[in-house]
Scaffold this motif. Structure first.
Motif, PDB file in Angstrom:
ATOM      1  N   ALA A  36       0.843  -1.199   0.000  1.00  0.00           N
ATOM      2  CA  ALA A  36       0.000   0.000   0.000  1.00  0.00           C
ATOM      3  C   ALA A  36       0.876   1.246   0.000  1.00  0.00           C
ATOM      4  CB  ALA A  36      -0.917  -0.003   1.217  1.00  0.00           C
ATOM      5  N   ILE A  37       0.418   2.258  -0.733  1.00  0.00           N
ATOM      6  CA  ILE A  37       1.129   3.546  -0.738  1.00  0.00           C
ATOM      7  C   ILE A  37       0.457   4.541   0.202  1.00  0.00           C
ATOM      8  CG2 ILE A  37       2.047   3.223  -3.060  1.00  0.00           C
ATOM      9  CD1 ILE A  37      -0.101   5.301  -4.006  1.00  0.00           C
ATOM     10  N   GLY A  38      -0.663   4.133   0.772  1.00  0.00           N
ATOM     11  CA  GLY A  38      -1.390   4.998   1.685  1.00  0.00           C
ATOM     12  C   GLY A  38      -2.625   4.289   2.203  1.00  0.00           C
ATOM     13  N   ARG A  39      -3.497   5.076   2.821  1.00  0.00           N
ATOM     14  CA  ARG A  39      -4.724   4.511   3.368  1.00  0.00           C
ATOM     15  C   ARG A  39      -5.850   5.535   3.287  1.00  0.00           C
ATOM     16  NH1 ARG A  39      -5.420   7.075   8.015  1.00  0.00           N
ATOM     17  NH2 ARG A  39      -3.590   7.918   9.022  1.00  0.00           N
ATOM     18  N   VAL A  40      -7.066   5.034   3.376  1.00  0.00           N
ATOM     19  CA  VAL A  40      -8.249   5.887   3.379  1.00  0.00           C
ATOM     20  C   VAL A  40      -8.516   6.327   4.812  1.00  0.00           C
ATOM     21  CG1 VAL A  40     -10.745   5.978   2.950  1.00  0.00           C
ATOM     22  CG2 VAL A  40      -9.245   4.699   1.396  1.00  0.00           C
ATOM     23  N   GLU A  41      -8.776   7.601   4.965  1.00  0.00           N
ATOM     24  CA  GLU A  41      -9.159   8.141   6.269  1.00  0.00           C
ATOM     25  C   GLU A  41     -10.528   8.771   6.130  1.00  0.00           C
ATOM     26  OE1 GLU A  41      -7.516  11.964   8.205  1.00  0.00           O
ATOM     27  OE2 GLU A  41      -6.316  10.314   9.049  1.00  0.00           O
ATOM     28  N   GLY A  42     -11.423   8.418   7.025  1.00  0.00           N
ATOM     29  CA  GLY A  42     -12.764   8.989   6.990  1.00  0.00           C
ATOM     30  C   GLY A  42     -13.690   8.221   6.072  1.00  0.00           C
ATOM     31  N   GLY A  43     -14.775   8.849   5.736  1.00  0.00           N
ATOM     32  CA  GLY A  43     -15.795   8.174   4.945  1.00  0.00           C
ATOM     33  C   GLY A  43     -16.592   7.232   5.836  1.00  0.00           C
ATOM     34  N   ARG A  44     -17.019   6.153   5.283  1.00  0.00           N
ATOM     35  CA  ARG A  44     -17.810   5.181   6.035  1.00  0.00           C
ATOM     36  C   ARG A  44     -16.902   4.243   6.835  1.00  0.00           C
ATOM     37  NH1 ARG A  44     -22.275   3.555   1.476  1.00  0.00           N
ATOM     38  NH2 ARG A  44     -23.435   5.500   1.596  1.00  0.00           N
ATOM     39  N   ILE A  45     -17.471   3.671   7.888  1.00  0.00           N
ATOM     40  CA  ILE A  45     -16.707   2.705   8.674  1.00  0.00           C
ATOM     41  C   ILE A  45     -17.123   1.276   8.359  1.00  0.00           C
ATOM     42  CG2 ILE A  45     -16.148   4.291  10.539  1.00  0.00           C
ATOM     43  CD1 ILE A  45     -18.432   2.999  12.166  1.00  0.00           C
ATOM     44  N   GLU A  46     -18.218   1.111   7.634  1.00  0.00           N
ATOM     45  CA  GLU A  46     -18.670  -0.219   7.217  1.00  0.00           C
ATOM     46  C   GLU A  46     -19.005  -0.188   5.732  1.00  0.00           C
ATOM     47  OE1 GLU A  46     -21.656  -2.160   9.541  1.00  0.00           O
ATOM     48  OE2 GLU A  46     -20.959  -1.209  11.390  1.00  0.00           O
ATOM     49  N   ALA A  47     -18.747  -1.317   5.063  1.00  0.00           N
ATOM     50  CA  ALA A  47     -19.060  -1.434   3.638  1.00  0.00           C
ATOM     51  C   ALA A  47     -20.573  -1.500   3.457  1.00  0.00           C
ATOM     52  CB  ALA A  47     -18.403  -2.671   3.053  1.00  0.00           C
ATOM     53  N   GLU A  48     -21.079  -0.671   2.567  1.00  0.00           N
ATOM     54  CA  GLU A  48     -22.489  -0.673   2.206  1.00  0.00           C
ATOM     55  C   GLU A  48     -22.562  -0.667   0.691  1.00  0.00           C
ATOM     56  OE1 GLU A  48     -24.704   2.416   4.206  1.00  0.00           O
ATOM     57  OE2 GLU A  48     -23.311   2.361   5.891  1.00  0.00           O
TER      58      GLU A  48
ATOM     59  N   LEU B 148       1.822  14.050  -5.446  1.00  0.00           N
ATOM     60  CA  LEU B 148       0.511  14.522  -5.900  1.00  0.00           C
ATOM     61  C   LEU B 148       0.574  15.872  -6.608  1.00  0.00           C
ATOM     62  CD1 LEU B 148      -1.721  13.552  -2.821  1.00  0.00           C
ATOM     63  CD2 LEU B 148      -1.461  12.315  -4.990  1.00  0.00           C
ATOM     64  N   THR B 149       1.757  16.411  -6.782  1.00  0.00           N
ATOM     65  CA  THR B 149       1.901  17.715  -7.426  1.00  0.00           C
ATOM     66  C   THR B 149       1.269  17.693  -8.820  1.00  0.00           C
ATOM     67  OG1 THR B 149       3.922  18.180  -6.208  1.00  0.00           O
ATOM     68  CG2 THR B 149       3.557  19.445  -8.233  1.00  0.00           C
ATOM     69  N   GLY B 150       0.401  18.643  -9.091  1.00  0.00           N
ATOM     70  CA  GLY B 150      -0.268  18.749 -10.389  1.00  0.00           C
ATOM     71  C   GLY B 150      -1.589  18.010 -10.463  1.00  0.00           C
ATOM     72  N   LEU B 151      -1.878  17.150  -9.495  1.00  0.00           N
ATOM     73  CA  LEU B 151      -3.137  16.401  -9.531  1.00  0.00           C
ATOM     74  C   LEU B 151      -4.338  17.322  -9.379  1.00  0.00           C
ATOM     75  CD1 LEU B 151      -4.235  13.514  -9.819  1.00  0.00           C
ATOM     76  CD2 LEU B 151      -4.260  13.383  -7.319  1.00  0.00           C
ATOM     77  N   ASP B 152      -4.164  18.453  -8.746  1.00  0.00           N
ATOM     78  CA  ASP B 152      -5.279  19.379  -8.548  1.00  0.00           C
ATOM     79  C   ASP B 152      -5.755  20.025  -9.852  1.00  0.00           C
ATOM     80  OD1 ASP B 152      -3.004  20.916  -8.865  1.00  0.00           O
ATOM     81  OD2 ASP B 152      -3.453  22.266  -7.207  1.00  0.00           O
ATOM     82  N   ALA B 153      -5.033  19.811 -10.949  1.00  0.00           N
ATOM     83  CA  ALA B 153      -5.469  20.312 -12.257  1.00  0.00           C
ATOM     84  C   ALA B 153      -6.529  19.396 -12.876  1.00  0.00           C
ATOM     85  CB  ALA B 153      -4.276  20.441 -13.206  1.00  0.00           C
ATOM     86  N   PHE B 154      -6.759  18.242 -12.273  1.00  0.00           N
ATOM     87  CA  PHE B 154      -7.740  17.268 -12.763  1.00  0.00           C
ATOM     88  C   PHE B 154      -9.005  17.339 -11.923  1.00  0.00           C
ATOM     89  CE2 PHE B 154      -3.646  15.675 -14.076  1.00  0.00           C
ATOM     90  CZ  PHE B 154      -3.873  15.167 -15.340  1.00  0.00           C
TER      91      PHE B 154
ATOM     92  N   ASP C 209      -2.793   2.547  -5.453  1.00  0.00           N
ATOM     93  CA  ASP C 209      -2.365   3.459  -6.503  1.00  0.00           C
ATOM     94  C   ASP C 209      -3.376   4.584  -6.659  1.00  0.00           C
ATOM     95  OD1 ASP C 209      -0.754   4.502  -8.503  1.00  0.00           O
ATOM     96  OD2 ASP C 209      -0.958   2.795  -9.844  1.00  0.00           O
ATOM     97  N   VAL C 210      -2.930   5.673  -7.253  1.00  0.00           N
ATOM     98  CA  VAL C 210      -3.738   6.853  -7.547  1.00  0.00           C
ATOM     99  C   VAL C 210      -3.413   7.255  -8.975  1.00  0.00           C
ATOM    100  CG1 VAL C 210      -4.089   9.293  -6.973  1.00  0.00           C
ATOM    101  CG2 VAL C 210      -3.678   7.622  -5.133  1.00  0.00           C
ATOM    102  N   LYS C 211      -4.442   7.429  -9.809  1.00  0.00           N
ATOM    103  CA  LYS C 211      -4.229   7.796 -11.211  1.00  0.00           C
ATOM    104  C   LYS C 211      -5.215   8.881 -11.615  1.00  0.00           C
ATOM    105  CE  LYS C 211      -2.958   3.107 -12.472  1.00  0.00           C
ATOM    106  NZ  LYS C 211      -2.110   2.791 -13.600  1.00  0.00           N
ATOM    107  N   PRO C 212      -4.753   9.926 -12.285  1.00  0.00           N
ATOM    108  CA  PRO C 212      -5.691  10.943 -12.760  1.00  0.00           C
ATOM    109  C   PRO C 212      -6.562  10.359 -13.874  1.00  0.00           C
ATOM    110  CG  PRO C 212      -3.532  11.331 -13.700  1.00  0.00           C
ATOM    111  CD  PRO C 212      -3.374  10.203 -12.718  1.00  0.00           C
TER     112      PRO C 212
END
Length: 153
Positions: A7-19, A42-48, A125-128
């Motif tokens: 993993a390159i990171g993790r999700v923080e927030g959102g839901r705590i259970e899968a729905e 993440l530099t430049g990702l804010d253009a997307f 992974d994260v992809k624009p």
């Protein structure tokens, strides 16, 4: 053949259970690990406007994995469909992909809406989203797939 993917990171927030539905308004933040990516990853990702997040259904037990066909969501009105012909989380490798709207990019923090992953989910992974990679022409899908998405967003 096997691969090691970290993993390159993790999700923080959102839901705590899968729905199964109503993910569009769910806000979450992807926190990238500086040991895995550079501080400017993440530099430049804010253009997307949108981003694809590749993540792992890590809380799904191996006993729940399906390798053959099943009725989507167990609905008896829908046909038996192979697990690879649907997007259920019970997949052999538990890998998921979501297209999300970018809200903000701040250092190694990416805030999004519409990510159908729960708090703590490992991000691979994260992809624009580039227009050149979205389907060209008409997209064909069976009626059950349209029905399953009716309340998803």
């Amino acid at each position: 053949m096997s691969f090691i993917v970290e993993a390159i990171g993790r999700v923080e927030g959102g839901r705590i259970e899968a729905e199964d539905d109503a993910w569009d308004a769910v806000a979450a933040t992807i926190i990238l690990d500086p040991a895995m990516v550079g501080n400017d990853a993440l530099t430049g990702l804010d253009a997307f406007s949108h981003v694809e997040i590749v993540y792992l259904f890590d809380q799904l037990p191996e006993s729940a994995i399906v390798t053959g066909a099943r009725r989507p969501r167990g609905n008896p009105d829908w046909p038996m469909v192979g697990i690879l012909a649907q997007r259920g989380r019970n997949r052999p490798n538990r890998i998921a992909v979501s297209v999300c709207r970018i809200v903000t990019v701040d250092g190694l923090r990416l805030s999004v809406t519409g990510l159908d992953a729960i708090d703590g989910t490992p991000v691979l992974d994260v992809k624009p989203v580039l227009r050149g990679f979205i389907p060209r022409g008409d997209v064909r899908e069976p009626a059950w797939a349209r029905e399953i998405m009716a309340d998803y967003w």
